[in-house]
Motif scaffolding. Sequence first.
Motif, PDB file in Angstrom:
ATOM      1  N   THR A  40       0.803  -1.215   0.000  1.00 19.26           N
ATOM      2  CA  THR A  40       0.000   0.000   0.000  1.00 19.26           C
ATOM      3  C   THR A  40       0.840   1.271   0.000  1.00 19.26           C
ATOM      4  O   THR A  40       0.306   2.364  -0.018  1.00 19.26           O
ATOM      5  CB  THR A  40      -0.951   0.022   1.212  1.00 19.26           C
ATOM      6  N   ASP A  41       2.163   1.134   0.016  1.00 16.96           N
ATOM      7  CA  ASP A  41       3.062   2.298  -0.029  1.00 16.96           C
ATOM      8  C   ASP A  41       2.719   3.337   1.039  1.00 16.96           C
ATOM      9  O   ASP A  41       2.634   4.530   0.754  1.00 16.96           O
ATOM     10  CB  ASP A  41       3.025   2.973  -1.406  1.00 16.96           C
ATOM     11  N   ILE A  42       2.537   2.880   2.259  1.00 15.01           N
ATOM     12  CA  ILE A  42       2.252   3.807   3.338  1.00 15.01           C
ATOM     13  C   ILE A  42       3.360   3.744   4.376  1.00 15.01           C
ATOM     14  O   ILE A  42       4.207   2.874   4.337  1.00 15.01           O
ATOM     15  CB  ILE A  42       0.890   3.498   4.018  1.00 15.01           C
ATOM     16  N   TYR A  43       3.295   4.676   5.273  1.00 15.13           N
ATOM     17  CA  TYR A  43       4.217   4.661   6.398  1.00 15.13           C
ATOM     18  C   TYR A  43       3.666   3.743   7.471  1.00 15.13           C
ATOM     19  O   TYR A  43       2.467   3.539   7.577  1.00 15.13           O
ATOM     20  CB  TYR A  43       4.343   6.065   6.986  1.00 15.13           C
ATOM     21  N   THR A  44       4.555   3.201   8.246  1.00 17.48           N
ATOM     22  CA  THR A  44       4.171   2.434   9.417  1.00 17.48           C
ATOM     23  C   THR A  44       4.954   2.989  10.597  1.00 17.48           C
ATOM     24  O   THR A  44       5.832   3.836  10.417  1.00 17.48           O
ATOM     25  CB  THR A  44       4.428   0.927   9.214  1.00 17.48           C
ATOM     26  N   TRP A  45       4.609   2.544  11.756  1.00 16.77           N
ATOM     27  CA  TRP A  45       5.262   3.038  12.969  1.00 16.77           C
ATOM     28  C   TRP A  45       6.074   1.932  13.615  1.00 16.77           C
ATOM     29  O   TRP A  45       5.643   0.790  13.649  1.00 16.77           O
ATOM     30  CB  TRP A  45       4.222   3.534  13.966  1.00 16.77           C
ATOM     31  N   VAL A  46       7.234   2.302  14.128  1.00 22.91           N
ATOM     32  CA  VAL A  46       8.058   1.393  14.912  1.00 22.91           C
ATOM     33  C   VAL A  46       8.225   2.037  16.272  1.00 22.91           C
ATOM     34  O   VAL A  46       8.586   3.216  16.369  1.00 22.91           O
ATOM     35  CB  VAL A  46       9.443   1.177  14.249  1.00 22.91           C
ATOM     36  N   GLU A  47       7.943   1.258  17.303  1.00 19.48           N
ATOM     37  CA  GLU A  47       8.158   1.765  18.659  1.00 19.48           C
ATOM     38  C   GLU A  47       9.446   1.151  19.189  1.00 19.48           C
ATOM     39  O   GLU A  47       9.686  -0.048  19.046  1.00 19.48           O
ATOM     40  CB  GLU A  47       6.984   1.398  19.569  1.00 19.48           C
ATOM     41  N   HIS A  48      10.282   1.991  19.774  1.00 13.98           N
ATOM     42  CA  HIS A  48      11.557   1.523  20.309  1.00 13.98           C
ATOM     43  C   HIS A  48      11.938   2.395  21.490  1.00 13.98           C
ATOM     44  O   HIS A  48      11.993   3.625  21.368  1.00 13.98           O
ATOM     45  CB  HIS A  48      12.633   1.574  19.217  1.00 13.98           C
ATOM     46  N   ASN A  49      12.162   1.777  22.601  1.00 13.02           N
ATOM     47  CA  ASN A  49      12.553   2.475  23.833  1.00 13.02           C
ATOM     48  C   ASN A  49      11.628   3.644  24.165  1.00 13.02           C
ATOM     49  O   ASN A  49      12.076   4.733  24.522  1.00 13.02           O
ATOM     50  CB  ASN A  49      14.009   2.948  23.756  1.00 13.02           C
ATOM     51  N   LYS A  51       9.778   5.468  22.232  1.00 11.92           N
ATOM     52  CA  LYS A  51       9.613   6.476  21.178  1.00 11.92           C
ATOM     53  C   LYS A  51       9.027   5.798  19.946  1.00 11.92           C
ATOM     54  O   LYS A  51       9.281   4.637  19.676  1.00 11.92           O
ATOM     55  CB  LYS A  51      10.952   7.106  20.816  1.00 11.92           C
ATOM     56  N   LYS A  52       8.234   6.552  19.181  1.00 14.62           N
ATOM     57  CA  LYS A  52       7.656   6.041  17.938  1.00 14.62           C
ATOM     58  C   LYS A  52       8.331   6.720  16.752  1.00 14.62           C
ATOM     59  O   LYS A  52       8.526   7.930  16.756  1.00 14.62           O
ATOM     60  CB  LYS A  52       6.152   6.288  17.894  1.00 14.62           C
ATOM     61  N   TYR A  53       8.644   5.912  15.749  1.00 10.02           N
ATOM     62  CA  TYR A  53       9.308   6.399  14.545  1.00 10.02           C
ATOM     63  C   TYR A  53       8.466   6.034  13.328  1.00 10.02           C
ATOM     64  O   TYR A  53       7.992   4.911  13.206  1.00 10.02           O
ATOM     65  CB  TYR A  53      10.701   5.770  14.416  1.00 10.02           C
ATOM     66  N   SER A  54       8.308   6.978  12.422  1.00 14.86           N
ATOM     67  CA  SER A  54       7.570   6.790  11.187  1.00 14.86           C
ATOM     68  C   SER A  54       8.515   6.205  10.138  1.00 14.86           C
ATOM     69  O   SER A  54       9.548   6.797   9.831  1.00 14.86           O
ATOM     70  CB  SER A  54       7.024   8.143  10.726  1.00 14.86           C
ATOM     71  N   ILE A  55       8.157   5.039   9.591  1.00 15.86           N
ATOM     72  CA  ILE A  55       9.017   4.331   8.643  1.00 15.86           C
ATOM     73  C   ILE A  55       8.266   4.140   7.324  1.00 15.86           C
ATOM     74  O   ILE A  55       7.177   3.572   7.302  1.00 15.86           O
ATOM     75  CB  ILE A  55       9.420   2.939   9.191  1.00 15.86           C
ATOM     76  N   PRO A  56       8.862   4.578   6.202  1.00 14.27           N
ATOM     77  CA  PRO A  56       8.197   4.378   4.906  1.00 14.27           C
ATOM     78  C   PRO A  56       8.357   2.944   4.419  1.00 14.27           C
ATOM     79  O   PRO A  56       9.232   2.213   4.870  1.00 14.27           O
ATOM     80  CB  PRO A  56       8.947   5.343   3.986  1.00 14.27           C
ATOM     81  N   ALA A  57       7.507   2.544   3.494  1.00 16.92           N
ATOM     82  CA  ALA A  57       7.679   1.264   2.814  1.00 16.92           C
ATOM     83  C   ALA A  57       9.035   1.285   2.112  1.00 16.92           C
ATOM     84  O   ALA A  57       9.511   2.340   1.690  1.00 16.92           O
ATOM     85  CB  ALA A  57       6.552   1.059   1.801  1.00 16.92           C
ATOM     86  N   ALA A  58       9.664   0.126   1.994  1.00 17.63           N
ATOM     87  CA  ALA A  58      11.016   0.046   1.435  1.00 17.63           C
ATOM     88  C   ALA A  58      11.147   0.708   0.065  1.00 17.63           C
ATOM     89  O   ALA A  58      12.149   1.368  -0.219  1.00 17.63           O
ATOM     90  CB  ALA A  58      11.471  -1.410   1.366  1.00 17.63           C
ATOM     91  N   MET A  59      10.141   0.566  -0.783  1.00 19.74           N
ATOM     92  CA  MET A  59      10.216   1.157  -2.115  1.00 19.74           C
ATOM     93  C   MET A  59      10.083   2.679  -2.092  1.00 19.74           C
ATOM     94  O   MET A  59      10.286   3.334  -3.104  1.00 19.74           O
ATOM     95  CB  MET A  59       9.159   0.542  -3.036  1.00 19.74           C
ATOM     96  N   GLU A  60       9.767   3.228  -0.936  1.00 25.55           N
ATOM     97  CA  GLU A  60       9.679   4.678  -0.783  1.00 25.55           C
ATOM     98  C   GLU A  60      10.910   5.256  -0.087  1.00 25.55           C
ATOM     99  O   GLU A  60      10.970   6.448   0.179  1.00 25.55           O
ATOM    100  CB  GLU A  60       8.414   5.046  -0.002  1.00 25.55           C
ATOM    101  N   ASN A 105      13.730  -2.801   9.641  1.00 24.64           N
ATOM    102  CA  ASN A 105      13.745  -3.691   8.464  1.00 24.64           C
ATOM    103  C   ASN A 105      12.491  -4.527   8.369  1.00 24.64           C
ATOM    104  O   ASN A 105      11.906  -4.661   7.285  1.00 24.64           O
ATOM    105  CB  ASN A 105      14.979  -4.591   8.488  1.00 24.64           C
ATOM    106  N   ARG A 106      12.036  -5.081   9.476  1.00 29.25           N
ATOM    107  CA  ARG A 106      10.800  -5.882   9.459  1.00 29.25           C
ATOM    108  C   ARG A 106       9.602  -5.014   9.091  1.00 29.25           C
ATOM    109  O   ARG A 106       8.762  -5.401   8.291  1.00 29.25           O
ATOM    110  CB  ARG A 106      10.576  -6.539  10.817  1.00 29.25           C
ATOM    111  N   ALA A 107       9.531  -3.818   9.678  1.00 31.80           N
ATOM    112  CA  ALA A 107       8.384  -2.935   9.444  1.00 31.80           C
ATOM    113  C   ALA A 107       8.314  -2.438   8.000  1.00 31.80           C
ATOM    114  O   ALA A 107       7.237  -2.262   7.462  1.00 31.80           O
ATOM    115  CB  ALA A 107       8.439  -1.746  10.395  1.00 31.80           C
ATOM    116  N   SER A 108       9.468  -2.238   7.381  1.00 35.54           N
ATOM    117  CA  SER A 108       9.484  -1.698   6.021  1.00 35.54           C
ATOM    118  C   SER A 108       9.306  -2.764   4.955  1.00 35.54           C
ATOM    119  O   SER A 108       9.177  -2.452   3.777  1.00 35.54           O
ATOM    120  CB  SER A 108      10.785  -0.935   5.772  1.00 35.54           C
TER     121      SER A 108
END
Length: 110
Positions: A40-49, A51-60, A105-108
């Motif tokens: 779907t070429d969207i961003y996803t979120w990764v939570e770490h320690n 904090k939340k980080y916005s991660i784009p799809a790998a092709m983006e 890497n998993r999220a993207s």
Amino acid sequence: MPAAKKTAATKPADRAEIEAPEEPTAEAGESLTAVAHEATDIYTWVEHNGKKYSIPAAMEFPLEVILAENEIEALAIILGEEQWETYRKTRPTIRDFQEFSEKVNRASGN
């Protein structure tokens, strides 16, 4: 076999100009998998320690990721300046960096 549907290419925006998207939500019992995220070429979120980080799809990812000389440089490019600084302020260890990099890497979809 029907021909593949062509879609117009979009010019990626400058990461500095992109506002963090709203956190994706799923219906009850559903989850946003890396494959669905990539499709779907969207961003996803990764939570770490905490904090939340916005991660784009790998092709983006910005093209510069391909030219990165190491994993640290690549992750800095993927996150963009503001999020990279947020991460750096957590004073991560090498082990922490490895864990965070694996999450990204998993999220993207990589």
